[in-house]
Write a protein that holds these residues in place. Structure first.
Motif, PDB file in Angstrom:
ATOM      1  N   ASP A 226      34.575   8.525  40.257  1.00 37.78           N
ATOM      2  CA  ASP A 226      34.517   9.766  41.046  1.00 37.78           C
ATOM      3  C   ASP A 226      34.717  10.961  40.119  1.00 37.78           C
ATOM      4  O   ASP A 226      35.651  10.979  39.317  1.00 37.78           O
ATOM      5  CB  ASP A 226      35.615   9.710  42.124  1.00 37.78           C
TER       6      ASP A 226
ATOM      7  N   VAL B  29      33.339   0.991  40.778  1.00 33.64           N
ATOM      8  CA  VAL B  29      32.795   1.736  41.923  1.00 33.64           C
ATOM      9  C   VAL B  29      33.664   1.490  43.157  1.00 33.64           C
ATOM     10  O   VAL B  29      34.021   2.429  43.872  1.00 33.64           O
ATOM     11  CB  VAL B  29      31.334   1.318  42.198  1.00 33.64           C
ATOM     12  N   GLN B  30      34.023   0.240  43.396  1.00 31.86           N
ATOM     13  CA  GLN B  30      34.852  -0.085  44.558  1.00 31.86           C
ATOM     14  C   GLN B  30      36.189   0.648  44.490  1.00 31.86           C
ATOM     15  O   GLN B  30      36.671   1.167  45.490  1.00 31.86           O
ATOM     16  CB  GLN B  30      35.088  -1.599  44.668  1.00 31.86           C
ATOM     17  N   LEU B  31      36.787   0.679  43.304  1.00 31.88           N
ATOM     18  CA  LEU B  31      38.090   1.329  43.164  1.00 31.88           C
ATOM     19  C   LEU B  31      37.991   2.848  43.275  1.00 31.88           C
ATOM     20  O   LEU B  31      38.940   3.499  43.692  1.00 31.88           O
ATOM     21  CB  LEU B  31      38.716   0.973  41.808  1.00 31.88           C
ATOM     22  N   GLY B  32      36.844   3.408  42.918  1.00 33.36           N
ATOM     23  CA  GLY B  32      36.697   4.865  42.925  1.00 33.36           C
ATOM     24  C   GLY B  32      36.893   5.475  41.541  1.00 33.36           C
ATOM     25  O   GLY B  32      37.088   6.680  41.415  1.00 33.36           O
TER      26      GLY B  32
ATOM     27  N   SER C 175      46.350   3.507  40.075  1.00 36.51           N
ATOM     28  CA  SER C 175      46.178   4.616  41.028  1.00 36.51           C
ATOM     29  C   SER C 175      45.169   4.304  42.118  1.00 36.51           C
ATOM     30  O   SER C 175      45.099   4.996  43.126  1.00 36.51           O
ATOM     31  CB  SER C 175      45.696   5.870  40.300  1.00 36.51           C
ATOM     32  N   PHE C 176      44.339   3.298  41.881  1.00 34.68           N
ATOM     33  CA  PHE C 176      43.304   2.968  42.861  1.00 34.68           C
ATOM     34  C   PHE C 176      43.643   1.704  43.636  1.00 34.68           C
ATOM     35  O   PHE C 176      42.830   1.206  44.410  1.00 34.68           O
ATOM     36  CB  PHE C 176      41.950   2.822  42.162  1.00 34.68           C
ATOM     37  N   LEU C 177      44.866   1.190  43.400  1.00 32.93           N
ATOM     38  CA  LEU C 177      45.254  -0.072  44.033  1.00 32.93           C
ATOM     39  C   LEU C 177      46.397   0.146  45.015  1.00 32.93           C
ATOM     40  O   LEU C 177      47.194   1.065  44.841  1.00 32.93           O
ATOM     41  CB  LEU C 177      45.697  -1.065  42.954  1.00 32.93           C
TER      42      LEU C 177
ATOM     43  N   TYR D 245      42.682  -7.317  45.610  1.00 33.05           N
ATOM     44  CA  TYR D 245      42.112  -6.187  46.341  1.00 33.05           C
ATOM     45  C   TYR D 245      40.590  -6.269  46.381  1.00 33.05           C
ATOM     46  O   TYR D 245      39.959  -6.031  47.409  1.00 33.05           O
ATOM     47  CB  TYR D 245      42.553  -4.893  45.659  1.00 33.05           C
TER      48      TYR D 245
ATOM     49  N   PRO E  87      23.936   2.871  50.030  1.00 34.53           N
ATOM     50  CA  PRO E  87      24.972   3.793  49.550  1.00 34.53           C
ATOM     51  C   PRO E  87      25.541   3.296  48.222  1.00 34.53           C
ATOM     52  O   PRO E  87      25.448   2.114  47.892  1.00 34.53           O
ATOM     53  CB  PRO E  87      26.034   3.753  50.651  1.00 34.53           C
TER      54      PRO E  87
ATOM     55  N   HIS F  73      28.397   2.571  47.107  1.00 35.29           N
ATOM     56  CA  HIS F  73      29.368   1.472  47.040  1.00 35.29           C
ATOM     57  C   HIS F  73      28.719   0.107  47.306  1.00 35.29           C
ATOM     58  O   HIS F  73      29.392  -0.916  47.258  1.00 35.29           O
ATOM     59  CB  HIS F  73      30.546   1.722  47.990  1.00 35.29           C
ATOM     60  N   HIS F  74      27.412   0.078  47.616  1.00 35.23           N
ATOM     61  CA  HIS F  74      26.701  -1.202  47.706  1.00 35.23           C
ATOM     62  C   HIS F  74      25.652  -1.355  46.600  1.00 35.23           C
ATOM     63  O   HIS F  74      24.973  -2.383  46.526  1.00 35.23           O
ATOM     64  CB  HIS F  74      25.982  -1.330  49.054  1.00 35.23           C
TER      65      HIS F  74
END
Lengths: 446, 446
Positions: free
Chosen positions: B267, B261-264, B286-288, B303, B201, B203-204
């Motif tokens: 998107d 990618v981890q934070l998003g 905003s992603f934390l 995080y 996926p 996120h990996h």
């Protein structure tokens, strides 16, 4: 005499149909139940002298027109995707409509036309959405009346299993659509915390948890729902610094479910190669790095970064995911395979009873003092027919139907049950039926 | 005299147009260049006596019909989405077509019709796709001819920056469409390793890396491309145990990109609230998780689980993401905001030159001995016009056009450059133009 036409006689309509038939003599209602399966409709009215059961296919234009034109109020229990058809027909024939489903953009688009005909299309009348709106608005309106200023609103709901039927390591069974549970949370979750917008991607969702306590039921954990921000407008909380909606599970559920999310097992966007030949073991292996010398269990633990002997591995093992048995699904997506695995293990038995839990948490400032109100509701299903789901969806819808039939709701257009004159009588009667919120208020200290 | 019509005169068409005009007298070609911008078309032919530049709008049915009906061969440099229009018109008027774009399902659907008219629509003639196909097939066919059995095929490609222009901590600059770089890898990556299917996926993706060495250029890291499995059919490698295609970056790139990618942050599916008011710092925030007492830098490091002082944090800081400056984009998705940030920092300056790197790795068994062939190509851009991208895309397309014009390609229908009689002359000429693969063969030990 008022004519009421209920469309859809599935499991979730049982309590609704019972209520309306039980009260139909007293209130002089003519109740018709229509379903694509005539026998299902007949079964639902079989205990009553009154009531009429018919075969009804929403996709058949003739019977759609004739049945809807021949009633006063339509209650639609159809899946959400079919509501536009019902709504258009109700608009055409000038009939009121009630439903437990979410208002869609399409529905919002006909608001003016619905109003112009003096009609009410009242939606989101089940439990979530439904009771959540009504019970939250009661507290919010109460705080505003007292001159309080809302600082934080958090609202959590979960469909779970009653404690004495809670006998698997996940502490979870399906009380609702399994597919929706597998796909839950895909996309991004948005909320606001202390004035800061927060966006949580799916792969962080099940590690972004709150813990809540519900009197008599102990601890739950909560992961954020997709869009908490829409409730700012809906509930008149535009400037509230903190707003969060979430889904409740028993502690430990999310950490184990997160393994499937991390692996990609809930992806519904592609077909797996040779899915008909896959064993459960190979299914899991497909998401792990190749290793010539480690077992799949070891690979999984190392990849996810958890101990090889842990509760999480036990939970996954209990689902049968390390078995060498064939799954037997052709052209399946990972999500479809997960659904099959879970339905085997998480289905309620006939003796199981479900549990509905809801909790709202409000923090507000009044007279320079910060206060907190926690309002909680729990409801256990009685049996496999009178489930907590069917009851908490059916009763508010039935009561709203009664109020509308009695002429006690004068709102018109596309509506949600957010106004005091709608939610008050519904919540009062729900209380008498055993669906009640316990409210606690205290001074708030960080 | 053969008439050749090139549609699209953008940056990536420069080398193609030059080649065809340079050879047009020798081979008696009448070359027309059409672009939505007449001046752009004119500029591209300005150095030549021969050639015609016209304003050409693919969405104008009249000029589309008149120009395409009036040529022999159409070379389309338009974006992929516009190819069906070109293809339909070529089919209608019975004209051959060449393009560097991927064959779509729509294009495959007209294969029989194209054949029936005796036409060739030859696609994927750039570098990736294009040179990758040709250079891989040459080695694969060679191994098969020797009686070798392929066990593993890995193929990597990257558009990067030439070493002496490589002056930022990411060791990356845009040599291609920035939007595609931001969105790269979304969805799932599929490949096969030692007979085991593997699905990674998004996120990996950027933590699933291989390391490769390219002579003269040092180390690169590789993350898997979306669909490596399709190359089994394409290259006649149905039973190969290991197949993987990937994208090359300089070491350290992926670990830092993975933070986004981890934070998003990449998107593209939703609009951020108040995006026009966001500062770069607030974008990251905003992603934390909300924190009252930690700095954003500290929050981020904690995080993601990296040291607060690390190369990754330095890379992110270098991009300006911790700055309090306003971003200034209305109704923007996270991906759009990332793109703006990156274009500010990763754009090539006029003095920068790009680098194209490709490496194929083959493991095969021959006479009970396992052998490995590594075939690598590097090409550095000459200047900001004659980039490695424009050159490696333009030359194979130009050579294929020449071969077709000379009647040296007899394949018909929807084709890729996978057959020996197509790839051999193209690769041979590419070599004379400086685009050459260095092949090393050795015994293989695990």
């Amino acid at each position: 005499m008022k004519k009421i036409f209920i469309i859809g006689a599935g499991l979730s309509a049982t309590v609704l149909i019972d209520y309306l038939l039980e009260h139909s003599v007293e209130y002089d209602w003519d109740v018709t139940v229509g379903d694509i399966s005539l026998s299902q409709a007949q079964e639902k009215i079989s205990a009553y002298q009154q009531g009429r059961a018919i075969k009804f296919d929403i996709f058949d234009p003739e019977s759609r027109a004739s049945e809807i034109s021949n009633t006063d109020i339509v209650v639609s229990m159809l899946p959400g995707a079919m509501h536009p058809l019902v709504a258009q027909e109700c608009l055409r024939h000038g009939k009121h409509m009630l439903s437990p489903s979410y208002v869609t953009a399409e529905l919002r688009g006909i608001d003016a036309a619905v109003r112009a005909k003096g009609l009410l299309f009242l939606n989101e009348l089940g439990v979530d959405p439904g009771i959540d709106h009504m019970s939250a608005m009661r507290v919010i309106d109460g705080i505003k009346k007292r001159g309080g200023k809302l600082l934080s609103f958090k609202s959590f709901c979960g469909g779970l299993v009653a404690p004495d039927c809670d006998d698997n390591p996940w502490k979870y069974k399906f009380s609702w659509n399994p597919r929706n549970v597998v796909l839950a949370g895909q996309g991004v979750a948005r909320y606001r915390e202390s004035g800061q917008y927060r966006y949580v991607p799916y792969h962080h969702l099940f590690s972004t948890l709150e813990t809540v306590e519900v009197a008599g039921y102990g601890e739950f954990e909560v992961y954020p729902n997709r869009d908490s921000l829409q409730y700012c407008d809906l509930y008149g909380l535009e400037d509230i610094p903190t707003i969060l909606r979430g889904t409740m599970r028993r502690p430990g559920f999310s950490a184990a479910w997160d393994v499937f999310v991390q692996l990609g097992c809930t992806d519904d966007s592609y077909i797996m190669e040779n899915s008909h030949r896959l064993t459960y073991r190979q299914f899991i292996q497909s998401f792990l790095p190749y290793s010539a010398d480690k077992s799949i269990e070891e690979c999984l633990a190392d990849y996810i970064g958890i101990p090889r002997h842990s509760e999480i591995i036990d939970k996954i093992s209990w689902l049968g995911l390390f078995s060498a048995e064939n799954i037997g699904l052709e052209n399946a997506t990972p999500a479809t395979i997960m659904q099959k695995i879970l339905v085997n293990k998480w289905s309620m038995s006939v003796d199981d009873r479900d549990l509905l839990v809801m909790q709202h948490q409000f923090i507000f400032e009044q007279d320079a003092v910060k206060k907190k109100i926690v309002s909680s509701m729990t409801y256990e299903g009685v049996d496999s027919v009178h489930t907590a789901m069917a009851t908490t969806v059916g009763f508010p819808l039935a009561i709203a139907t009664k109020l509308l039939a009695m002429g006690k709701i004068d709102a018109r257009g596309i509506q949600l049950p957010l106004a005091e004159n709608i939610y008050e009588p519904i919540l009062d009667e729900l209380e008498s039926l055993g669906i009640r919120f316990i409210e606690e208020e205290c001074q708030y200290r960080i």
